[in-house]
Design a protein around this motif. Sequence first.
Motif, PDB file in Angstrom:
ATOM      1  N   THR A  53       0.709  -1.339  -0.012  1.00  0.00           N
ATOM      2  CA  THR A  53      -0.042   0.076  -0.074  1.00  0.00           C
ATOM      3  C   THR A  53       0.943   1.206   0.155  1.00  0.00           C
ATOM      4  N   SER A  54       2.008   1.092   0.720  1.00  0.00           N
ATOM      5  CA  SER A  54       2.846   2.443   0.882  1.00  0.00           C
ATOM      6  C   SER A  54       3.576   2.705  -0.646  1.00  0.00           C
ATOM      7  N   HIS A  55       3.814   1.451  -1.193  1.00  0.00           N
ATOM      8  CA  HIS A  55       4.408   1.713  -2.439  1.00  0.00           C
ATOM      9  C   HIS A  55       3.580   2.090  -3.544  1.00  0.00           C
ATOM     10  N   PHE A  56       2.248   1.727  -3.492  1.00  0.00           N
ATOM     11  CA  PHE A  56       1.250   2.218  -4.272  1.00  0.00           C
ATOM     12  C   PHE A  56       1.051   3.686  -4.209  1.00  0.00           C
ATOM     13  N   SER A  57       1.183   4.267  -2.903  1.00  0.00           N
ATOM     14  CA  SER A  57       1.172   5.550  -2.887  1.00  0.00           C
ATOM     15  C   SER A  57       2.339   6.340  -2.922  1.00  0.00           C
ATOM     16  N   GLY A  72       6.281  -4.463  -2.005  1.00  0.00           N
ATOM     17  CA  GLY A  72       6.415  -3.140  -2.279  1.00  0.00           C
ATOM     18  C   GLY A  72       6.521  -3.025  -3.895  1.00  0.00           C
ATOM     19  N   ASN A  73       7.339  -3.990  -4.546  1.00  0.00           N
ATOM     20  CA  ASN A  73       7.362  -3.983  -6.073  1.00  0.00           C
ATOM     21  C   ASN A  73       6.177  -4.023  -6.570  1.00  0.00           C
ATOM     22  N   LEU A  74       5.162  -4.816  -6.092  1.00  0.00           N
ATOM     23  CA  LEU A  74       3.981  -5.086  -6.668  1.00  0.00           C
ATOM     24  C   LEU A  74       2.928  -3.890  -6.395  1.00  0.00           C
ATOM     25  N   GLY A  75       3.068  -3.267  -5.537  1.00  0.00           N
ATOM     26  CA  GLY A  75       2.624  -1.973  -5.314  1.00  0.00           C
ATOM     27  C   GLY A  75       2.737  -1.047  -6.144  1.00  0.00           C
ATOM     28  N   TRP A  76       4.170  -0.847  -6.524  1.00  0.00           N
ATOM     29  CA  TRP A  76       4.617  -0.092  -7.666  1.00  0.00           C
ATOM     30  C   TRP A  76       4.064  -0.381  -9.039  1.00  0.00           C
TER      31      TRP A  76
END
Length: 409
Positions: free
Chosen positions: A33-37, A155-159
């Motif tokens: 979620t943080s990397h999505f953001s 994290g990579n998947l969020g990106w």
Amino acid sequence: MTTATLNATAPADPVPLKQDAAVIGLVGLAHGTSHFSHLLLAPLFPVFMRDFGLSYSDVGLLMSIFFVISGSGQAMAGFVVDRIGARPVLFAAVGMFLLAALAASQATGYGGLVLVAMLAGLGNAPFHPADFTILNQRVSPARLGHAFSAHGLTGNLGWALAPVFLVGITALADWRVAYYAAALLYVGVLGLLFWQRDKLHTEVAVRHADAPKGAELAYLKLPVVWWCFAFFLLSTMTLAVVQSFAPSILKAMHGVSVEAATFTISAYMLCGALGMLVGGFVAAYGQSHRWSSDRVVAISMSSGALLLLLCATGSLGAVGTMVALAATGFAVGVGGPSRDMMIKKATPKGATGRVYGTVYSGLDVGFAISPLVFGTFMDRGWYALTLAGAAVVLGISVYAAVGVGRRTA
């Protein structure tokens, strides 16, 4: 350290796999979620430039605001995590993302977008100290390598998800609808974390009444902390070059289409996620066979640097360069879990949040300064030199990793 040793550290083996997997999954979801953001605004920059009449400098400043706030807040958030625990900080961070998405849905100009960048930066700041405090306390030692692997992978998947999610919904409906959908996503994540909140509880570091003034800052005197900070700053500068300039470099050097060049960035991220998955097994195997974590990191980062240098020569052609860039993501990803194990070894008892907050703020600093440094190269048309420079910086990060290893041996 003058703070007391934590009463509850990582549980002793054997711990049921289901218990560890639940903790790892919840923390991984939060990290994704943080990397999505990180990319809450960037995928829609062309839309904002069209609708609000903004320049590249205007939208670029939004990312600088995000990373400056996130980086400076990350170090401070570590103190809060150690003082009150990771769980309430994690809830507040996701709540801040929710506010950012709602603010984005109501933006009517540049000022509204600045507010979004500020809220998202504040939300992103606590994630690494909170995440790693939970993982280090709640996951059994034998599975920590896999835990760090899953953390980096999500994290990579969020990106990877953010551009597809935001641009896709914008194409089907409207960009404001896309941000309403993002807000619903954050509500779902926050609800799940709250429902499973017992798995996210951490013990706090208790400060002795007779501890000298400034004792909580004593960890800053440890050279190993700054070697870790330097490693994150340098290695992240290379990632920022790939994320920011690889499409332009591929187009300029090899005439690659924008679509194909953009796909290469996605391939880099996905290969990085695969590398982290493999790296979890490498870290676990190395832990049981007394491998040095910094040595694994050095090998993976050196491999990535050599691949980037090969790309800089231009001898691989368009397809070969795209494949080599994707392979770079895999090589760097393999070292991710061992990197986090390396930081764990450098962390004094009772200072997990503070150390991870300070060390990982180097990541935000790297993201903030790399486009400024290498953007100058790009403006002058030094495309090959930009890739070579990214390789050199990644190579220097190897020296920093070795420096950490020497101080934690």
